[in-house]
Scaffold this motif. Structure first.
Motif, PDB file in Angstrom:
ATOM      1  N   LEU A  98       0.911  -1.253  -0.129  1.00 11.58           N
ATOM      2  CA  LEU A  98      -0.056  -0.027  -0.064  1.00 11.58           C
ATOM      3  C   LEU A  98       0.621   1.351  -0.215  1.00 11.58           C
ATOM      4  CD1 LEU A  98      -2.773   1.565   0.213  1.00 11.58           C
ATOM      5  CD2 LEU A  98      -2.617   1.202   2.568  1.00 11.58           C
ATOM      6  N   GLY A  99       1.893   1.385   0.900  1.00  9.03           N
ATOM      7  CA  GLY A  99       2.629   2.366   0.862  1.00  9.03           C
ATOM      8  C   GLY A  99       3.471   2.702  -0.320  1.00  9.03           C
ATOM      9  N   VAL A 100       3.968   1.552  -1.068  1.00  7.65           N
ATOM     10  CA  VAL A 100       4.499   1.784  -2.405  1.00  7.65           C
ATOM     11  C   VAL A 100       3.607   2.334  -3.474  1.00  7.65           C
ATOM     12  CG1 VAL A 100       5.288   0.430  -4.521  1.00  7.65           C
ATOM     13  CG2 VAL A 100       6.227   0.048  -2.149  1.00  7.65           C
ATOM     14  N   ALA A 101       2.077   1.784  -3.461  1.00 12.88           N
ATOM     15  CA  ALA A 101       1.095   2.218  -4.342  1.00 12.88           C
ATOM     16  C   ALA A 101       0.927   3.670  -4.315  1.00 12.88           C
ATOM     17  CB  ALA A 101      -0.085   1.350  -4.149  1.00 12.88           C
ATOM     18  N   VAL A 102       0.783   3.982  -2.835  1.00 11.46           N
ATOM     19  CA  VAL A 102       0.518   5.412  -2.754  1.00 11.46           C
ATOM     20  C   VAL A 102       1.740   6.293  -3.205  1.00 11.46           C
ATOM     21  CG1 VAL A 102       0.197   7.193  -0.890  1.00 11.46           C
ATOM     22  CG2 VAL A 102      -0.903   5.118  -0.758  1.00 11.46           C
ATOM     23  N   ALA A 103       2.823   6.004  -3.020  1.00 11.42           N
ATOM     24  CA  ALA A 103       4.112   6.685  -3.443  1.00 11.42           C
ATOM     25  C   ALA A 103       4.289   6.672  -4.929  1.00 11.42           C
ATOM     26  CB  ALA A 103       5.364   6.107  -2.974  1.00 11.42           C
ATOM     27  N   VAL A 104       4.003   5.689  -5.646  1.00 13.96           N
ATOM     28  CA  VAL A 104       3.977   5.452  -7.225  1.00 13.96           C
ATOM     29  C   VAL A 104       2.984   6.340  -7.911  1.00 13.96           C
ATOM     30  CG1 VAL A 104       3.726   4.207  -9.140  1.00 13.96           C
ATOM     31  CG2 VAL A 104       5.358   3.421  -7.137  1.00 13.96           C
ATOM     32  N   GLY A 105       1.696   6.237  -7.004  1.00 15.10           N
ATOM     33  CA  GLY A 105       0.598   7.026  -7.527  1.00 15.10           C
ATOM     34  C   GLY A 105       0.664   8.628  -7.187  1.00 15.10           C
ATOM     35  N   ALA A 106       1.182   8.930  -6.256  1.00 13.92           N
ATOM     36  CA  ALA A 106       1.370  10.528  -5.858  1.00 13.92           C
ATOM     37  C   ALA A 106       2.565  10.814  -7.130  1.00 13.92           C
ATOM     38  CB  ALA A 106       1.900  10.756  -4.575  1.00 13.92           C
ATOM     39  N   GLY A 107       3.537   9.981  -7.430  1.00 14.35           N
ATOM     40  CA  GLY A 107       4.556  10.403  -8.069  1.00 14.35           C
ATOM     41  C   GLY A 107       4.041  10.646  -9.584  1.00 14.35           C
ATOM     42  N   MET A 108       3.013   9.570 -10.004  1.00 12.33           N
ATOM     43  CA  MET A 108       2.415   9.741 -11.507  1.00 12.33           C
ATOM     44  C   MET A 108       1.589  11.135 -11.547  1.00 12.33           C
ATOM     45  SD  MET A 108       1.421   5.541 -11.860  1.00 12.33           S
ATOM     46  CE  MET A 108       0.710   6.156 -13.370  1.00 12.33           C
ATOM     47  N   ALA A 109       0.851  11.147 -10.306  1.00 12.48           N
ATOM     48  CA  ALA A 109      -0.052  12.298 -10.516  1.00 12.48           C
ATOM     49  C   ALA A 109       0.709  13.556 -10.583  1.00 12.48           C
ATOM     50  CB  ALA A 109      -0.827  12.472  -9.321  1.00 12.48           C
ATOM     51  N   LEU A 110       1.707  13.785  -9.835  1.00 15.35           N
ATOM     52  CA  LEU A 110       2.691  15.182  -9.877  1.00 15.35           C
ATOM     53  C   LEU A 110       3.151  14.902 -11.073  1.00 15.35           C
ATOM     54  CD1 LEU A 110       4.248  14.884  -6.236  1.00 15.35           C
ATOM     55  CD2 LEU A 110       2.592  16.567  -7.249  1.00 15.35           C
ATOM     56  N   GLY A 111       3.831  13.971 -11.715  1.00 10.55           N
ATOM     57  CA  GLY A 111       4.430  13.959 -13.113  1.00 10.55           C
ATOM     58  C   GLY A 111       3.471  14.411 -14.224  1.00 10.55           C
ATOM     59  N   ALA A 112       2.230  13.671 -14.194  1.00 11.91           N
ATOM     60  CA  ALA A 112       1.360  14.142 -15.114  1.00 11.91           C
ATOM     61  C   ALA A 112       0.891  15.593 -15.125  1.00 11.91           C
ATOM     62  CB  ALA A 112      -0.049  13.078 -15.089  1.00 11.91           C
ATOM     63  N   VAL A 113       0.642  16.154 -13.911  1.00 12.32           N
ATOM     64  CA  VAL A 113       0.195  17.544 -13.780  1.00 12.32           C
ATOM     65  C   VAL A 113       1.302  18.453 -14.663  1.00 12.32           C
ATOM     66  CG1 VAL A 113      -0.144  19.536 -12.208  1.00 12.32           C
ATOM     67  CG2 VAL A 113      -1.303  17.169 -12.055  1.00 12.32           C
ATOM     68  N   GLN A 114       2.717  18.072 -14.190  1.00 11.08           N
ATOM     69  CA  GLN A 114       3.617  18.870 -14.917  1.00 11.08           C
ATOM     70  C   GLN A 114       3.853  18.724 -16.190  1.00 11.08           C
ATOM     71  OE1 GLN A 114       7.057  19.988 -11.678  1.00 11.08           O
ATOM     72  NE2 GLN A 114       6.599  17.504 -11.611  1.00 11.08           N
ATOM     73  N   GLY A 115       3.773  17.510 -16.706  1.00 14.71           N
ATOM     74  CA  GLY A 115       3.906  17.183 -18.230  1.00 14.71           C
ATOM     75  C   GLY A 115       2.699  17.684 -18.939  1.00 14.71           C
ATOM     76  N   GLY A 116       1.476  17.528 -18.331  1.00 10.22           N
ATOM     77  CA  GLY A 116       0.408  18.172 -18.858  1.00 10.22           C
ATOM     78  C   GLY A 116       0.605  19.743 -19.260  1.00 10.22           C
ATOM     79  N   ILE A 117       1.002  20.552 -17.953  1.00  9.26           N
ATOM     80  CA  ILE A 117       1.157  21.890 -18.318  1.00  9.26           C
ATOM     81  C   ILE A 117       2.019  22.422 -19.326  1.00  9.26           C
ATOM     82  CG2 ILE A 117       1.888  24.063 -16.972  1.00  9.26           C
ATOM     83  CD1 ILE A 117       0.741  22.766 -14.322  1.00  9.26           C
ATOM     84  N   GLN A 118       3.149  21.439 -19.262  1.00 11.24           N
ATOM     85  CA  GLN A 118       4.219  21.806 -20.164  1.00 11.24           C
ATOM     86  C   GLN A 118       3.701  21.598 -21.833  1.00 11.24           C
ATOM     87  OE1 GLN A 118       6.285  20.102 -22.755  1.00 11.24           O
ATOM     88  NE2 GLN A 118       7.537  22.291 -23.045  1.00 11.24           N
ATOM     89  N   ALA A 119       3.078  20.334 -21.887  1.00  3.76           N
ATOM     90  CA  ALA A 119       2.521  19.858 -23.323  1.00  3.76           C
ATOM     91  C   ALA A 119       1.347  21.084 -23.691  1.00  3.76           C
ATOM     92  CB  ALA A 119       1.927  18.758 -23.180  1.00  3.76           C
ATOM     93  N   ALA A 120       0.658  21.504 -22.859  1.00  2.32           N
ATOM     94  CA  ALA A 120      -0.511  22.419 -23.245  1.00  2.32           C
ATOM     95  C   ALA A 120       0.155  23.812 -23.315  1.00  2.32           C
ATOM     96  CB  ALA A 120      -1.603  22.412 -22.007  1.00  2.32           C
ATOM     97  N   THR A 121       0.815  24.190 -22.616  1.00  4.56           N
ATOM     98  CA  THR A 121       1.494  25.564 -22.879  1.00  4.56           C
ATOM     99  C   THR A 121       2.641  25.862 -23.451  1.00  4.56           C
ATOM    100  OG1 THR A 121       2.773  25.680 -20.682  1.00  4.56           O
ATOM    101  CG2 THR A 121       0.394  26.272 -20.546  1.00  4.56           C
ATOM    102  N   GLY A 122       3.663  24.997 -23.601  1.00  6.61           N
ATOM    103  CA  GLY A 122       4.839  24.942 -24.477  1.00  6.61           C
ATOM    104  C   GLY A 122       5.892  25.594 -23.845  1.00  6.61           C
ATOM    105  N   ILE A 123       5.705  26.091 -22.445  1.00  2.24           N
ATOM    106  CA  ILE A 123       6.449  26.815 -21.620  1.00  2.24           C
ATOM    107  C   ILE A 123       7.753  25.859 -21.069  1.00  2.24           C
ATOM    108  CG2 ILE A 123       4.995  28.410 -20.581  1.00  2.24           C
ATOM    109  CD1 ILE A 123       5.000  26.766 -17.971  1.00  2.24           C
TER     110      ILE A 123
END
Length: 345
Positions: A98-123
Motif C-alpha cells: 500500500l505504501g508503494v502504491a501511494v508513493a507511485v500514484g502520487a509520483g505519477m499524479a505530480l508528473g502528469a500535472v507537470q507534463g500536462g502543463i508543459q504540453a498544453a502551454t509549451g513553456i
C-alpha cells in the motif's frame, strides 16, 4: 545536411556509444588495482555495495534521463523521490505494498500535472519543474511534520537488502529489471522513436503524426512513478524517511545521465547508457569509500569525469581545435615574416 555536419553528427553518435562503457571499464580497472595497491582489495561485498548505491539513485537518474531524451528537464525528481519515501512510510505500516502504491500514484499524479502543463502551454520545463520542486519540497515538510518518519516493519528492509547471488539484493534486482524493461520498450516498440522524435524536433514530430504532447506528458508521468518507487524502496531499506535529502542525489543523477551519453539537446541517448553511467559513478563512490577518502575527493573525481565527457562530446571540437592551431601557426608565420622584413636594410 552538409557533409561536414553529417561527419560531425556521426562522430558524436560514435562518442556517445563508446564513451560510457569506456569510462565504466576504466573505473572498473581502477577499482581492482588501486584498492589492491593500498592493501584493501575489492571484495564481493564491495560489488554488492556498488549495486546497492546504484539501486538507491538509479531510478532518479532514469527519470531525469528520460525527460532529457524527450527534450525537457525535470528538476522536481529529487523532491518526488523524497515525497515517495515519506508517503511509503506513512501509509505502509499496515502493508508495504500500500505504501508503494501511494508513493507511485502520487509520483505519477505530480508528473502528469507537470507534463500536462508543459504540453498544453509549451513553456520551458526548467522553470515549471523548479516551481514543482519548491511546491513538492513544501509538501514533504507537511507530510513529515518537520521530523524523520520511522518505518517499524524492519523485516521489509532486511528482505530488500538481503544478499542474492553474492552481489545483488532484491532492491537492486528490482531497479535493474526496470531498466531492462524500459530499455526493451524503448528499443522494440514505437515508444522509443516517438520519445526521441519529440525530443529532437517537436514541430517536425507533430507534422509527422507523433502525438508530442501526449508523449511528453507520458514521460513526465513515468518519471514521477520511477521517483516515487525509488523513494519508497530507499525508505523501506533505511527504515526511515527524511523530509530533506539535499541536492547531492540529484547532482549524482544528472552526472550519471551525462556520463551515460544522453544529449542535453534531447532526442538522443539510451536507457542502457544511463545505467552504465549510474554503475560507473556508483563504482567510483565504492572505491573512495573503501579507501576512506574525504567526500570532496569524490566530488572532484565526479566533476573531472563530467568535464572530460562534455569536452569529448562537444560538437565540432576537433574542427575548432584544428582551426585554432592553424590560426596560431598563421600568426606565428606572419610574425616571423614581419621580423625578417624589419631586419633587412
Amino acid at each position: 545536411m552538409s557533409a561536414a555536419a553529417a561527419t560531425s553528427a556521426a562522430r558524436q553518435r560514435r562518442m556517445r556509444a563508446i564513451l560510457p562503457p569506456t569510462i565504466l571499464a576504466v573505473i572498473a580497472v581502477l577499482a581492482v588495482t588501486v584498492p589492491l595497491a593500498a592493501g584493501v582489495p575489492l571484495t564481493t561485498f564491495s560489488v554488492f555495495n556498488t549495486f546497492q548505491n546504484a539501486a538507491t539513485l538509479g531510478l532518479v537518474a532514469l527519470a531525469v534521463g528520460l525527460t532529457v531524451m524527450a527534450g525537457e528537464f525535470d528538476l522536481s525528481t529529487i523532491a518526488v523521490f523524497t515525497l515517495g519515501g515519506l508517503l511509503a512510510v506513512k501509509f505502509g505500516e499496515a502493508s508495504p505494498f500500500l505504501g508503494v502504491a501511494v508513493a507511485v500514484g502520487a509520483g505519477m499524479a505530480l508528473g502528469a500535472v507537470q507534463g500536462g502543463i508543459q504540453a498544453a502551454t509549451g513553456i520551458s520545463s526548467v522553470p515549471l519543474t523548479l516551481g514543482g520542486y519548491i511546491v513538492i519540497a513544501g509538501l514533504c515538510h507537511i507530510v513529515a511534520g518537520e521530523s524523520i518518519l520511522v518505518y517499524g516493519d524492519y523485516d521489509v528492509g532486511l528482505w530488500l537488502d538481503g544478499t542474492v547471488a553474492f552481489v545483488f539484493s532484491p532492491r537492486s534486482l528490482i531497479v535493474l529489471s526496470l531498466f531492462v524493461l524500459i530499455w526493451l520498450a524503448m528499443r522494440h516498440t514505437a515508444i522509443g522513436p516517438m520519445v526521441r522524435s519529440a525530443g529532437a524536433d517537436r514541430r517536425a514530430a507533430r507534422a509527422s503524426g507523433v502525438p508530442a504532447g501526449r508523449v511528453v506528458t507520458g514521460v513526465f508521468t513515468l518519471s514521477g512513478a520511477l521517483c516515487g518507487l525509488g523513494g519508497a524502496l530507499f525508505a523501506y531499506s533505511t527504515t526511515a524517511a527524511k523530509y530533506d535529502l539535499g541536492l547531492d542525489p540529484f547532482i549524482f543523477a544528472v552526472t550519471a545521465v551525462l556520463v551515460g551519453g544522453i544529449d542535453v539537446r534531447g532526442g538522443r541517448g539510451s536507457v542502457i547508457g544511463i545505467l552504465v553511467g549510474v554503475l560507473a559513478l556508483s563504482l567510483l563512490d565504492t572505491i573512495f569509500i573503501q579507501l576512506a577518502m574525504p567526500t570532496w575527493v569524490i566530488d572532484l573525481a565526479r566533476g573531472g569525469i563530467l568535464l572530460v565527457v562534455v569536452l569529448v562530446e562537444a560538437p565540432d571540437l576537433a574542427k575548432r581545435l584544428a582551426a585554432w592551431r592553424n590560426d596560431r601557426r598563421s600568426r606565428e608565420a606572419a610574425a616571423r615574416l614581419n621580423q625578417r622584413d624589419t631586419q633587412q636594410p
